[in-house]
Design a protein around this motif. Structure first.
Motif, PDB file in Angstrom:
ATOM      1  N   THR A  40      48.285  41.499  37.965  1.00 19.31           N
ATOM      2  CA  THR A  40      48.106  42.026  37.329  1.00 19.31           C
ATOM      3  C   THR A  40      48.529  42.958  35.968  1.00 19.31           C
ATOM      4  N   GLY A  41      49.322  42.371  35.961  1.00 21.28           N
ATOM      5  CA  GLY A  41      50.561  43.318  35.111  1.00 21.28           C
ATOM      6  C   GLY A  41      49.916  42.140  33.361  1.00 21.28           C
ATOM      7  N   ASN A  42      50.764  40.852  33.643  1.00 15.42           N
ATOM      8  CA  ASN A  42      50.528  39.894  32.878  1.00 15.42           C
ATOM      9  C   ASN A  42      48.646  39.729  32.670  1.00 15.42           C
ATOM     10  N   ASP A  43      47.226  39.872  33.476  1.00 15.24           N
ATOM     11  CA  ASP A  43      46.075  40.109  32.921  1.00 15.24           C
ATOM     12  C   ASP A  43      45.646  41.293  31.546  1.00 15.24           C
ATOM     13  N   LEU A  44      46.262  42.185  31.788  1.00 16.46           N
ATOM     14  CA  LEU A  44      46.358  43.712  31.430  1.00 16.46           C
ATOM     15  C   LEU A  44      47.093  43.845  29.898  1.00 16.46           C
ATOM     16  N   GLN A  45      47.941  42.843  29.494  1.00 22.71           N
ATOM     17  CA  GLN A  45      48.432  42.546  28.985  1.00 22.71           C
ATOM     18  C   GLN A  45      48.392  42.186  27.968  1.00 22.71           C
ATOM     19  N   GLU A  46      47.490  40.119  28.357  1.00 21.21           N
ATOM     20  CA  GLU A  46      47.280  39.737  27.644  1.00 21.21           C
ATOM     21  C   GLU A  46      45.849  40.250  26.845  1.00 21.21           C
ATOM     22  N   PHE A  47      44.855  41.355  27.730  1.00 18.53           N
ATOM     23  CA  PHE A  47      43.632  41.568  27.561  1.00 18.53           C
ATOM     24  C   PHE A  47      43.959  42.505  26.304  1.00 18.53           C
TER      25      PHE A  47
ATOM     26  N   VAL B 189      38.457  40.212  38.457  1.00 19.12           N
ATOM     27  CA  VAL B 189      37.865  41.368  38.626  1.00 19.12           C
ATOM     28  C   VAL B 189      38.293  42.901  38.753  1.00 19.12           C
ATOM     29  N   TYR B 190      38.066  43.455  37.589  1.00 22.12           N
ATOM     30  CA  TYR B 190      39.078  44.769  37.879  1.00 22.12           C
ATOM     31  C   TYR B 190      38.004  46.048  37.094  1.00 22.12           C
ATOM     32  N   LYS B 191      38.107  46.775  38.684  1.00 17.84           N
ATOM     33  CA  LYS B 191      36.482  47.864  37.805  1.00 17.84           C
ATOM     34  C   LYS B 191      38.105  49.095  37.229  1.00 17.84           C
TER      35      LYS B 191
ATOM     36  N   LEU C  72      37.983  49.921  22.892  1.00 11.70           N
ATOM     37  CA  LEU C  72      40.140  49.070  22.959  1.00 11.70           C
ATOM     38  C   LEU C  72      39.762  48.423  23.972  1.00 11.70           C
ATOM     39  N   PHE C  73      38.878  48.741  25.174  1.00 10.07           N
ATOM     40  CA  PHE C  73      38.187  48.990  26.784  1.00 10.07           C
ATOM     41  C   PHE C  73      37.277  48.684  26.899  1.00 10.07           C
ATOM     42  N   PRO C  74      36.161  47.879  25.987  1.00 10.45           N
ATOM     43  CA  PRO C  74      34.689  48.238  26.378  1.00 10.45           C
ATOM     44  C   PRO C  74      34.154  48.670  27.327  1.00 10.45           C
ATOM     45  N   GLY C  75      32.892  49.390  27.955  1.00 13.27           N
ATOM     46  CA  GLY C  75      32.168  48.114  29.797  1.00 13.27           C
ATOM     47  C   GLY C  75      32.737  49.083  30.572  1.00 13.27           C
ATOM     48  N   THR C  76      32.112  48.710  32.081  1.00 14.75           N
ATOM     49  CA  THR C  76      32.700  49.368  33.393  1.00 14.75           C
ATOM     50  C   THR C  76      34.100  48.339  33.978  1.00 14.75           C
ATOM     51  N   GLN C  77      34.048  47.155  33.475  1.00 10.11           N
ATOM     52  CA  GLN C  77      34.865  46.181  34.213  1.00 10.11           C
ATOM     53  C   GLN C  77      35.313  44.600  33.989  1.00 10.11           C
ATOM     54  N   LEU C  78      36.967  45.065  33.647  1.00  6.11           N
ATOM     55  CA  LEU C  78      37.404  43.579  32.827  1.00  6.11           C
ATOM     56  C   LEU C  78      37.080  42.488  33.992  1.00  6.11           C
TER      57      LEU C  78
ATOM     58  N   TYR D 164      42.279  50.538  35.017  1.00  8.49           N
ATOM     59  CA  TYR D 164      41.647  48.914  35.617  1.00  8.49           C
ATOM     60  C   TYR D 164      42.434  49.389  37.894  1.00  8.49           C
ATOM     61  N   ALA D 165      42.136  48.791  37.934  1.00 11.89           N
ATOM     62  CA  ALA D 165      42.242  48.781  39.795  1.00 11.89           C
ATOM     63  C   ALA D 165      41.130  47.559  40.289  1.00 11.89           C
ATOM     64  N   LYS D 166      42.524  46.792  41.734  1.00 10.63           N
ATOM     65  CA  LYS D 166      41.103  45.899  41.968  1.00 10.63           C
ATOM     66  C   LYS D 166      42.338  45.820  43.270  1.00 10.63           C
ATOM     67  N   ASP D 167      41.564  45.910  44.581  1.00 12.65           N
ATOM     68  CA  ASP D 167      42.524  45.252  45.492  1.00 12.65           C
ATOM     69  C   ASP D 167      43.685  45.813  46.259  1.00 12.65           C
ATOM     70  N   GLY D 168      43.555  47.354  46.327  1.00 13.49           N
ATOM     71  CA  GLY D 168      44.554  48.204  46.399  1.00 13.49           C
ATOM     72  C   GLY D 168      45.575  48.373  45.636  1.00 13.49           C
TER      73      GLY D 168
END
Length: 290
Positions: free
Chosen positions: A264-271, A143-145, A131-137, A180-184
């Motif tokens: 961030t919430g919108n990006d992850l919901q869409e993904f 770009v989310y780690k 469902l969530f492949p790789g090391t980043q999105l 996932y995390a990005k900029d705090g």
């Protein structure tokens, strides 16, 4: 007064109309000058030959020019002008022949949503890594780690607020999480599996208030959203209900002005929606081609 023949006598020219024929000057007895007539006939014959030869030369040059122009047209472009002269009698004027094929019928495309609507049809393997492949999105310029992942059949243990009861009451069979995390800013996504689409839709409606998936720290991401105010969302597609919990890693409360948290919430919901829907597309394609 003299009425004699004044001036020089007119000469007969075979190529001038109305010119007088020369008669013998001696005696003027009305006998034609046969020698002069023979000479005139020979002159006419020579002129006819010259004209005939000259006309033939002009015709030859004209034919040669036409051939040269045809060669230039054929070599200058890939598309030749004019109609070919060696078409078979059955061919059309344009040279096109309509092929005939045996009638075939392709099956209608299968709906991907049918394959993710129930556990009976949704048979493809599933895991946190699929469902969530790789090391980043990467979504757009963001770009989310990727942090920690978790997978459990005890859905209530990974939920907070009223969500544990809601998941249990509606028959949650599995709950997969990833952070996932990005900029705090950190966000945990939870995907809950049910047997039917109706169960997932019901959970979405019931989890609208005071229900959240527990945040998942680890792999470089500190604890977040344990005591602070955070953004939570609930949604569903097919037999899947999916949730997000988004907040600051420094413990600060989220407010309506924190647009980066909402983005961030919108990006992850869409993904997450796209990843679930792709499962349906892959299974529909496999069933069509199989």
């Amino acid at each position: 007064m003299s009425y004699g023949q004044g001036g020089p006598q007119s000469q007969w020219d075979p190529w001038k109309p109305n010119s007088q024929q020369p008669w013998a000057s001696s005696g003027d007895d009305g006998t034609p000058d046969w020698a002069a007539l023979a000479e005139a006939s020979e002159t006419r014959t020579k002129r006819r030959k010259l004209l005939f030869i000259g006309g033939g030369a002009v015709a030859t040059i004209a034919v040669g020019t036409a051939v040269a122009m045809a060669v230039v047209s054929a070599n200058g472009k890939n598309s030749a002008s004019g109609n070919p002269t060696n078409l078979p009698a059955s061919a059309s004027a344009s040279g096109s022949v309509t092929p005939s094929f045996a009638p075939t019928s392709a099956p209608p495309p299968l709906d991907p949503k049918e394959f993710i609507a129930s556990a009976a049809k949704d048979k493809a393997p599933i895991s946190a890594d699929s469902l969530f492949p790789g090391t980043q999105l990467t979504t757009g310029n963001n770009v989310y780690k990727k942090g920690a992942t978790a997978d459990t059949t005890s859905c209530a243990s990974a939920a907070g607020g009223k969500l544990p009861q809601i998941l249990t009451a509606n028959g949650c069979t599995r709950l997969i999480r990833v952070t996932y995390a990005k900029d705090g800013i950190a966000a945990t996504v939870g995907v809950a599996l049910f047997d039917t689409q109706a169960e997932a839709t019901k959970v979405k409606a019931q989890a609208a208030k005071n229900a959240m998936v527990r945040s998942l720290p680890g792999k470089g991401v500190k604890d977040f959203c344990n005591a602070a105010v955070c953004l939570t969302t609930a949604n569903s597609v097919g037999r899947y209900a999916y949730f997000t919990t988004v907040g600051f890693t420094d413990g600060k409360n989220v407010t309506n002005k924190d647009s980066k948290v909402f983005n961030t919430g919108n990006d992850l919901q869409e993904f997450t929606f796209n990843q679930i829907y792709r499962r349906g597309q892959a299974q529909a394609s496999a069933a069509t081609n199989g």
